[in-house]
Write a protein that holds these residues in place. Structure first.
Motif, PDB file in Angstrom:
ATOM      1  N   GLN A 259      14.336 133.645  80.621  1.00 42.71           N
ATOM      2  CA  GLN A 259      14.466 134.541  79.535  1.00 42.71           C
ATOM      3  C   GLN A 259      13.508 135.824  79.908  1.00 42.71           C
ATOM      4  OE1 GLN A 259      16.215 134.304  76.697  1.00 42.71           O
ATOM      5  NE2 GLN A 259      16.959 132.447  77.153  1.00 42.71           N
ATOM      6  N   PRO A 260      13.819 137.181  79.373  1.00 41.47           N
ATOM      7  CA  PRO A 260      13.037 138.216  79.543  1.00 41.47           C
ATOM      8  C   PRO A 260      11.999 138.430  78.730  1.00 41.47           C
ATOM      9  CG  PRO A 260      15.190 138.942  78.427  1.00 41.47           C
ATOM     10  CD  PRO A 260      15.358 137.202  78.826  1.00 41.47           C
ATOM     11  N   VAL A 261      11.067 138.719  79.409  1.00 44.99           N
ATOM     12  CA  VAL A 261       9.732 138.726  78.358  1.00 44.99           C
ATOM     13  C   VAL A 261       9.663 139.926  77.791  1.00 44.99           C
ATOM     14  CG1 VAL A 261       8.376 137.426  80.320  1.00 44.99           C
ATOM     15  CG2 VAL A 261       8.173 139.959  80.312  1.00 44.99           C
ATOM     16  N   VAL A 262      10.316 141.163  77.954  1.00 39.09           N
ATOM     17  CA  VAL A 262      10.426 142.268  77.026  1.00 39.09           C
ATOM     18  C   VAL A 262      11.987 142.790  77.268  1.00 39.09           C
ATOM     19  CG1 VAL A 262       8.112 142.873  77.400  1.00 39.09           C
ATOM     20  CG2 VAL A 262       9.926 143.875  78.936  1.00 39.09           C
ATOM     21  N   SER A 263      12.426 143.591  76.391  1.00 38.42           N
ATOM     22  CA  SER A 263      13.651 143.994  76.095  1.00 38.42           C
ATOM     23  C   SER A 263      13.973 144.950  77.149  1.00 38.42           C
ATOM     24  CB  SER A 263      14.240 144.379  74.910  1.00 38.42           C
ATOM     25  OG  SER A 263      13.400 145.373  74.536  1.00 38.42           O
ATOM     26  N   GLN A 264      12.901 145.604  77.518  1.00 40.70           N
ATOM     27  CA  GLN A 264      13.480 146.945  78.303  1.00 40.70           C
ATOM     28  C   GLN A 264      13.660 146.352  79.937  1.00 40.70           C
ATOM     29  OE1 GLN A 264       9.884 149.471  78.155  1.00 40.70           O
ATOM     30  NE2 GLN A 264      10.283 150.646  80.213  1.00 40.70           N
ATOM     31  N   ARG A 265      14.506 147.090  80.452  1.00 45.14           N
ATOM     32  CA  ARG A 265      14.667 147.197  81.943  1.00 45.14           C
ATOM     33  C   ARG A 265      14.054 148.214  82.831  1.00 45.14           C
ATOM     34  NH1 ARG A 265      19.369 143.693  82.227  1.00 45.14           N
ATOM     35  NH2 ARG A 265      19.179 142.263  80.202  1.00 45.14           N
ATOM     36  N   TYR A 266      14.068 147.694  84.221  1.00 47.88           N
ATOM     37  CA  TYR A 266      13.233 148.583  84.892  1.00 47.88           C
ATOM     38  C   TYR A 266      14.061 148.952  86.148  1.00 47.88           C
ATOM     39  CZ  TYR A 266       9.590 147.128  81.900  1.00 47.88           C
ATOM     40  OH  TYR A 266       8.933 146.847  80.799  1.00 47.88           O
ATOM     41  N   ARG A 267      13.701 150.149  86.654  1.00 52.00           N
ATOM     42  CA  ARG A 267      14.653 150.392  87.944  1.00 52.00           C
ATOM     43  C   ARG A 267      13.999 149.460  89.256  1.00 52.00           C
ATOM     44  NH1 ARG A 267      13.980 156.797  88.796  1.00 52.00           N
ATOM     45  NH2 ARG A 267      15.357 156.428  90.525  1.00 52.00           N
ATOM     46  N   LEU A 268      12.550 149.340  89.157  1.00 54.72           N
ATOM     47  CA  LEU A 268      12.374 148.530  90.528  1.00 54.72           C
ATOM     48  C   LEU A 268      11.051 147.820  90.005  1.00 54.72           C
ATOM     49  CD1 LEU A 268      12.725 147.576  93.261  1.00 54.72           C
ATOM     50  CD2 LEU A 268      11.412 149.554  94.187  1.00 54.72           C
ATOM     51  N   ALA A 269      11.042 146.798  89.015  1.00 57.66           N
ATOM     52  CA  ALA A 269       9.960 145.963  88.457  1.00 57.66           C
ATOM     53  C   ALA A 269       9.546 145.377  89.953  1.00 57.66           C
ATOM     54  CB  ALA A 269      10.636 145.069  87.623  1.00 57.66           C
ATOM     55  N   GLU A 270       8.165 145.270  89.848  1.00 54.72           N
ATOM     56  CA  GLU A 270       7.346 144.591  91.002  1.00 54.72           C
ATOM     57  C   GLU A 270       6.105 143.983  90.890  1.00 54.72           C
ATOM     58  OE1 GLU A 270       6.965 143.459  93.956  1.00 54.72           O
ATOM     59  OE2 GLU A 270       8.523 144.140  95.444  1.00 54.72           O
ATOM     60  N   GLY A 271       5.161 143.514  91.699  1.00 56.39           N
ATOM     61  CA  GLY A 271       3.904 143.188  91.465  1.00 56.39           C
ATOM     62  C   GLY A 271       3.346 142.459  90.380  1.00 56.39           C
ATOM     63  N   PRO A 272       4.163 141.199  89.900  1.00 59.50           N
ATOM     64  CA  PRO A 272       3.680 140.756  88.795  1.00 59.50           C
ATOM     65  C   PRO A 272       2.404 139.939  88.932  1.00 59.50           C
ATOM     66  CG  PRO A 272       5.456 139.447  89.689  1.00 59.50           C
ATOM     67  CD  PRO A 272       5.290 140.710  90.393  1.00 59.50           C
ATOM     68  N   PHE A 273       1.615 140.272  87.943  1.00 59.21           N
ATOM     69  CA  PHE A 273      -0.035 139.405  88.114  1.00 59.21           C
ATOM     70  C   PHE A 273      -0.501 139.102  86.878  1.00 59.21           C
ATOM     71  CE2 PHE A 273      -4.522 139.589  87.939  1.00 59.21           C
ATOM     72  CZ  PHE A 273      -5.233 139.483  89.142  1.00 59.21           C
ATOM     73  N   TRP A 274      -0.866 137.719  86.772  1.00 56.48           N
ATOM     74  CA  TRP A 274      -1.190 137.272  85.684  1.00 56.48           C
ATOM     75  C   TRP A 274      -2.694 137.006  85.585  1.00 56.48           C
ATOM     76  CZ3 TRP A 274       0.380 135.852  80.974  1.00 56.48           C
ATOM     77  CH2 TRP A 274      -0.150 134.954  80.311  1.00 56.48           C
ATOM     78  N   ASP A 275      -3.269 137.287  84.567  1.00 54.71           N
ATOM     79  CA  ASP A 275      -4.855 137.487  84.579  1.00 54.71           C
ATOM     80  C   ASP A 275      -4.978 136.225  83.619  1.00 54.71           C
ATOM     81  OD1 ASP A 275      -7.461 138.370  84.995  1.00 54.71           O
ATOM     82  OD2 ASP A 275      -7.291 139.178  82.841  1.00 54.71           O
ATOM     83  N   GLN A 276      -5.661 135.225  84.156  1.00 58.53           N
ATOM     84  CA  GLN A 276      -5.678 133.865  83.479  1.00 58.53           C
ATOM     85  C   GLN A 276      -6.987 134.279  82.189  1.00 58.53           C
ATOM     86  OE1 GLN A 276      -3.937 131.703  83.529  1.00 58.53           O
ATOM     87  NE2 GLN A 276      -5.035 129.581  82.753  1.00 58.53           N
ATOM     88  N   ALA A 277      -7.975 134.965  82.601  1.00 59.48           N
ATOM     89  CA  ALA A 277      -9.032 135.034  81.542  1.00 59.48           C
ATOM     90  C   ALA A 277      -8.420 135.580  80.430  1.00 59.48           C
ATOM     91  CB  ALA A 277     -10.024 135.747  82.285  1.00 59.48           C
ATOM     92  N   SER A 278      -7.680 136.576  80.612  1.00 62.19           N
ATOM     93  CA  SER A 278      -7.270 137.332  79.175  1.00 62.19           C
ATOM     94  C   SER A 278      -5.922 136.885  79.053  1.00 62.19           C
ATOM     95  CB  SER A 278      -7.226 138.960  79.478  1.00 62.19           C
ATOM     96  OG  SER A 278      -6.146 139.254  80.522  1.00 62.19           O
ATOM     97  N   GLN A 279      -5.110 136.117  79.558  1.00 62.10           N
ATOM     98  CA  GLN A 279      -3.989 135.751  79.172  1.00 62.10           C
ATOM     99  C   GLN A 279      -2.979 137.042  79.267  1.00 62.10           C
ATOM    100  OE1 GLN A 279      -2.773 132.047  78.572  1.00 62.10           O
ATOM    101  NE2 GLN A 279      -4.493 132.527  80.236  1.00 62.10           N
ATOM    102  N   ARG A 280      -2.992 137.600  80.014  1.00 62.51           N
ATOM    103  CA  ARG A 280      -2.049 138.934  80.237  1.00 62.51           C
ATOM    104  C   ARG A 280      -1.516 139.109  81.497  1.00 62.51           C
ATOM    105  NH1 ARG A 280      -6.382 144.006  78.913  1.00 62.51           N
ATOM    106  NH2 ARG A 280      -7.429 143.059  80.578  1.00 62.51           N
TER     107      ARG A 280
END
Length: 288
Positions: A4-25
């Protein structure tokens, strides 16, 4: 696996996902769209930058790093999206014809950054990569830069084994994932850890708690889960031809997030999420 997409927006070249565990972001970028993106719960924010941006990584200081073509900058997360406040941290790669690509922090909070020949025109259009001028650099909390490797085509994947004695990094031009021994402040001789595979080209990766590497496969419609010895364990289908990277997140690190690039059909250009069968390892903030 159900995506499932996490947001409705689509991107040209989405990259580099980083999960910050302390802030849940969840942090990620749109390289060609020049966006740094942040999702906290259902709240989405983005910052529009003046250059392609390849990574967006929070720091222990409370701001975040963005890796741009001209250098690594600090981004004030309280600044407005259309007028981001930036301050230069360092310029790791002195080659003006290169740009930053992959970037991750090790367990000590040092930023590792891989560069490549700039492949984006002034409007984000593709430029063929013809030179192996990329490098691999390490930036510590005091912004001191150490060059670790040279002659890289397209630097992708940065992941460390559980004891921190080896780093895995890919060269997408060569289609392989290498393993380097870490020898103090330097790298030892590299070895080919995972060879070219018929399912696409190696892009970004994440490690799970069992020591298996999940690698996004550009033009492969999938992720490949590699065993610790570099053999293929399983192939996970993704509803987009060009998955670019992945990260484990959520409270228990069992949500798998995957970024994708724009192309035809499916969830192209979306940031996707699914429940993973195994928990992942946590990302690390920059120590500075």
């Amino acid at each position: 696996m159900e995506w499932q997409p996490v947001v409705s927006q689509r991107y040209r070249l989405a990259e580099g996902p980083f999960w910050d565990q302390a802030s849940q972001r969840l942090f990620w970028v749109d390289i060609a769209g020049q966006l740094a993106c942040l999702l906290e719960g259902n709240s989405y924010r983005e910052w529009r930058l003046a250059e392609p941006v390849s990574a967006f990584i929070p720091t222990h200081r409370g701001d975040a790093l963005v890796t741009l073509r001209s250098g690594v900058y600090r981004l004030d997360l309280d600044s407005p999206g259309e007028k981001p406040r930036l301050s230069l941290l360092c310029v790791p790669d002195p080659d003006s014809g290169n740009r930053a690509n992959e970037a991750r922090c090790d367990a000590a909070g040092n930023l590792w950054l891989g560069s490549m020949q700039n492949n984006l025109g002034p409007f984000g259009e593709d430029i063929p990569v013809t030179r192996r001028t990329g490098g691999l650099f390490c930036i510590d909390a005091q912004a001191r830069v150490t060059r670790l490797a040279s002659n890289i085509g397209i630097a992708n994947t940065l992941a460390w084994d559980a004891d921190g004695c080896h780093v895995y990094t890919a060269d997408t031009l060569e289609g392989v994932i290498y393993r380097y021994p870490i020898e103090g402040a330097a790298l030892g001789p590299r070895s080919v850890w995972a060879r070219p595979h018929e399912h696409g080209h190696p892009d970004g990766s994440a490690l799970d708690r069992e020591g298996y590497l999940w690698n996004a496969r550009w033009d492969g419609h999938c992720l490949i889960r590699f065993a610790p010895d570099g053999c293929v364990d399983s192939i996970i289908s993704v509803p987009a031809a060009r998955p670019t990277s992945c990260v484990f997140g959520g409270p228990d690190l069992r949500t798998l997030f995957v970024t994708t690039a724009e192309e035809e059909g499916g969830f192209a250009g979306a940031v996707l999420a699914t429940e993973a069968p195994v928990a992942g390892t946590a990302c690390h903030r920059f120590a500075g």
